[in-house]
Design an enzyme around this catalytic site. Structure first.
Site: not given
Lengths: 412, 307
Positions: B219, B260
């Site tokens: 997945e 980030h």
């Protein structure tokens, strides 16, 4: 374009900046004398208390605040009030702000970066440090990899200062900066562990003229699974139990889905997510739902929703879910499909979806495009479906073939 | 043979008196040659029996009663107590721990895995259905009741590793129907941190003579597939791999990205598209549909590959 992802597939509880800064402050990391305001008048009085130039920052759970005009620089309390009034009215990426943060404009000598995230392969948190703060750490890592220190942290050994020291020293930072930064980064690591965070970031971490450090911004995400044991912190921060804090708020359809799942404690009929198609899906389990959703789309179908059933839900719950999907505007038929079940009983789901059709005055044979759930109690389940003329399939029909039949049934 | 477990494997069930654990115990006792479940542990319930399995207050009591070290444990206790149960198992010399429990905070999982590594123990899961060696033994709820498990799993040459418990059975059933049985199927769990990844199980399959190919279910999210791709490339594996990737639709959704900082650790390898590319670069076949898996496998291990 599809809607946002199924809420259950996201994990972190996102905190607003003003909450994140409070978590950082409690962890013993110096922060600025900031204030949080929900009205322009409050913003003004905070600016008056600060007594100098301030920054007004929109409190939204989305990026791009600066570009969108959600960050303003005000020299006087009057200007702070005017800016706050505008920022409070400004939607960013569809998010209305929770309020504004009023922050003194610190005189910063230099900006650093400190963060902690999980490393899924090493199965440990990793401490990140850079002497190039104030910009995206991603960009620094790409353009100046030698300016990013990384140090994995044991989850079973007692926390000790040396890990932070190694991380900071690894990019060449030394002297008074090193010795002053060590306790701050160690506290950040401790905070990450204590509060079950998935991200703890101080960026920029500002160095002031006197050589001290202060957190000028903070980003904190908490793991969803840890909400129960972090209840006291969340309560202190004012995060309500009903707040999902995901990328978008739940729609009324999804909230109704949560209610269905909460009818009783037997099994799951959850992760209900709204899409704008015409084929209603009653699918499961976790991996099966992902596979089937892809399969429906691969055959040109337009799903009206995503969901995951499993763990052997009650007839009432299965019926509740099927009804909810059947009643969704634009839905013509439902497809009831799962990968082979061993815990969930086929007959119970069959009973549930037939009941839903009958209670809404529909013919199950018309409304159920396909029923493909092989496995436990399938013989009993298939008998029920036969009685009502519902098209069904056993394991000899693949999941993709079942999805194809469902799509064809919608078009017929 | 098989990996991780065989007909002689002894194990306990921690949390054995819970409703699901009682069922799981029955299923394992009934399946194959009959699992050697030498005890169960639920604090405060010593002296009871679950389907003839004696219940103890502590793992130590179970080990003393057995008179010899116990190989494994299936842990099925509520999330808040799982870490303690796993620590108890590890500190009592148990070396294979299958964690069934879902929704365990990541930090607890990391702590369990780190202690297991320090002690030379292996964790499968959490949030998994366990391990099955067709017609021999199952350790966990995998495949369900014995007669259902018998319907889906057959002995043969394919090793199965899956992040989804249900899809382990779906894929194995599809393979069995096509005449390709399984050496061992392992449900490894779908959480962000798990005890054993694909790459961590590959050396075991590599060393197992019965295994001639591997099927994985995967997945989006995480870097385990990239890790597998690297492992395959670096170790010149003899085992062809066929992968199936579910959740491709999630690539098109906004808001799925890590922060980030997450990106620089987790890389940009976590989307379905990126993962498929990585796997294919390493020579791993990626099936578009489950039904294609048997043919893709047969092409790679030779026709008439029944064990």
């Amino acid at each position: 374009l599809l809607a946002a992802p199924p809420t259950g597939l996201l994990h972190a509880v996102r905190l607003f900046e003003y909450e994140a800064r409070e978590v950082v402050r409690r962890a013993g990391i110096p922060v600025t004398d900031f204030g949080f305001a929900t009205t322009a008048a409050e913003a003004r009085s905070i600016a008056e208390r600060i007594g100098g130039p301030v920054v007004i920052k929109s409190q939204v759970l989305t990026g791009g605040r600066m570009k969108a005009g959600g960050v303003r620089f005000a020299d006087t309390p009057e200007q702070a009030e005017r800016d706050a009034a505008e920022v409070l009215e400004l939607e960013i990426n569809g998010h209305a702000p929770r309020g504004v943060l009023v922050d003194p404009r610190a005189q910063v000598q230099r900006e650093f970066y400190a963060g902690v995230v999980w490393d899924g392969l090493r199965k440990q948190p990793v401490l990140l440090f850079s002497d190039m703060g104030g910009i995206d750490i991603e960009q620094v890592a790409e353009e100046h990899p030698d300016h990013v220190g990384r140090r994995h942290i044991s989850t079973v050994l007692p926390l000790s200062d040396f890990a932070a020291k190694e991380c900071i020293a690894s990019i060449g930072v030394t002297g008074r900066q090193l010795t002053r930064l060590v306790p701050i980064l160690t506290r950040l690591v401790a905070m990450f562990a204590e509060h079950d965070l998935t991200l703890a970031e101080v960026n920029p971490l500002g160095e002031l003229a006197d050589g001290s450090f202060v957190a000028l911004d903070a980003h904190v995400d908490m793991e969803n699974e840890a909400r129960p044991r972090q209840a006291s912190l969340l309560k202190d921060l004012g995060v309500g139990e009903e707040e999902t804090r995901q990328a978008r708020e739940a729609t009324p359809f999804e909230l109704a889905g949560e209610e269905v799942d909460a009818t009783d404690h037997r099994g799951v009929a959850g992760n209900i997510t709204e899409f704008d198609g015409d084929l209603g899906l009653v699918i499961g389990a976790g991996g099966g739902s992902l596979t089937l959703f892809d399969a429906v789309r691969a055959h040109g179908g337009r799903p009206a929703n995503y969901c995951e059933i499993g763990g052997n839900p009650s007839v009432r719950k299965a019926a509740g879910l099927a009804k909810l999907v059947l009643e969704k505007p634009g839905v013509d038929k439902i497809a009831v499909m799962m990968s082979i079940v061993s815990n969930t009983r086929v007959d119970i789901v069959a009973r549930g979806v037939v009941k839903a059709c009958l209670e809404l005055g529909y013919d199950p044979a018309e409304k159920i495009g396909i029923f493909r759930i092989p496995g436990a109690w399938e013989g009993e389940g298939f008998k029920i479906l036969e009685r009502y003329g519902v098209p069904y399939a056993d394991r000899s029909v693949s999941m993709h073939e079942a999805a194809k039949r469902a799509v064809e049934a919608t078009r017929a | 043979m098989s990996i991780l477990v065989n007909a002689d494997t002894t194990f306990i069930v921690q949390g054995i008196t819970g409703r699901e654990a009682v069922n799981l115990t029955r299923e394992c006792l009934d399946y194959g040659v009959g699992a050697k479940i030498v005890g169960g542990v639920t604090p405060g319930r010593r002296g009871r029996e679950v389907h003839g399995v004696p219940v103890f207050d502590t793992v130590t009591q179970a080990v003393e009663h057995h008179g010899r070290p116990i190989d494994g444990s299936v842990v099925t206790v509520p999330p808040a107590f799982t870490k303690d149960a796993v620590f108890e198992a590890i500190e009592n010399g148990i070396r294979l721990i299958v964690i069934v429990t879902e929704r365990i905070p990541r930090r607890d999982v990391a702590q369990m895995v780190e202690l297991a590594n320090l002690r030379g123990a292996r964790i499968i899961g959490p949030n998994c259905l366990g391990i099955i060696v067709p017609d021999v033994i199952k350790m966990g709820g995998i495949g369900g009741p014995a007669r259902d498990a018998e319907k889906a799993y057959r002995p043969g040459p394919v090793g199965v590793i899956s992040r989804s418990g249900g899809m382990t059975t779906e894929m194995s059933s599809t393979l069995s129907a096509a005449g390709l049985g399984q050496s061992t199927a392992v449900s490894i769990g779908g959480d962000a941190i798990i005890g054993s990844s694909y790459a961590e199980l590959m050396p075991l399959f590599e060393a197992d003579e019965q295994t001639r190919g591997i099927v994985i279910y995967t997945e989006p999210g995480g870097r385990m597939e990239a890790e597998l791709a690297r492992w395959v490339t670096e170790h010149d594996s003899r085992l062809p791999i066929v992968a199936f990737m579910a959740g491709r639709f999630m690539d098109e959704m906004p808001g799925m990205s890590f922060g980030h900082a997450g990106t620089i650790v987790e890389g940009k390898e976590d989307t379905a598209t990126e993962k498929i590319a990585r796997l294919q670069e390493a020579g791993i076949a990626v099936a578009e549909e489950i039904s294609q898996i048997p043919d893709l496998m047969r092409e790679r291990i030779g026709v008439g590959a029944a064990a």
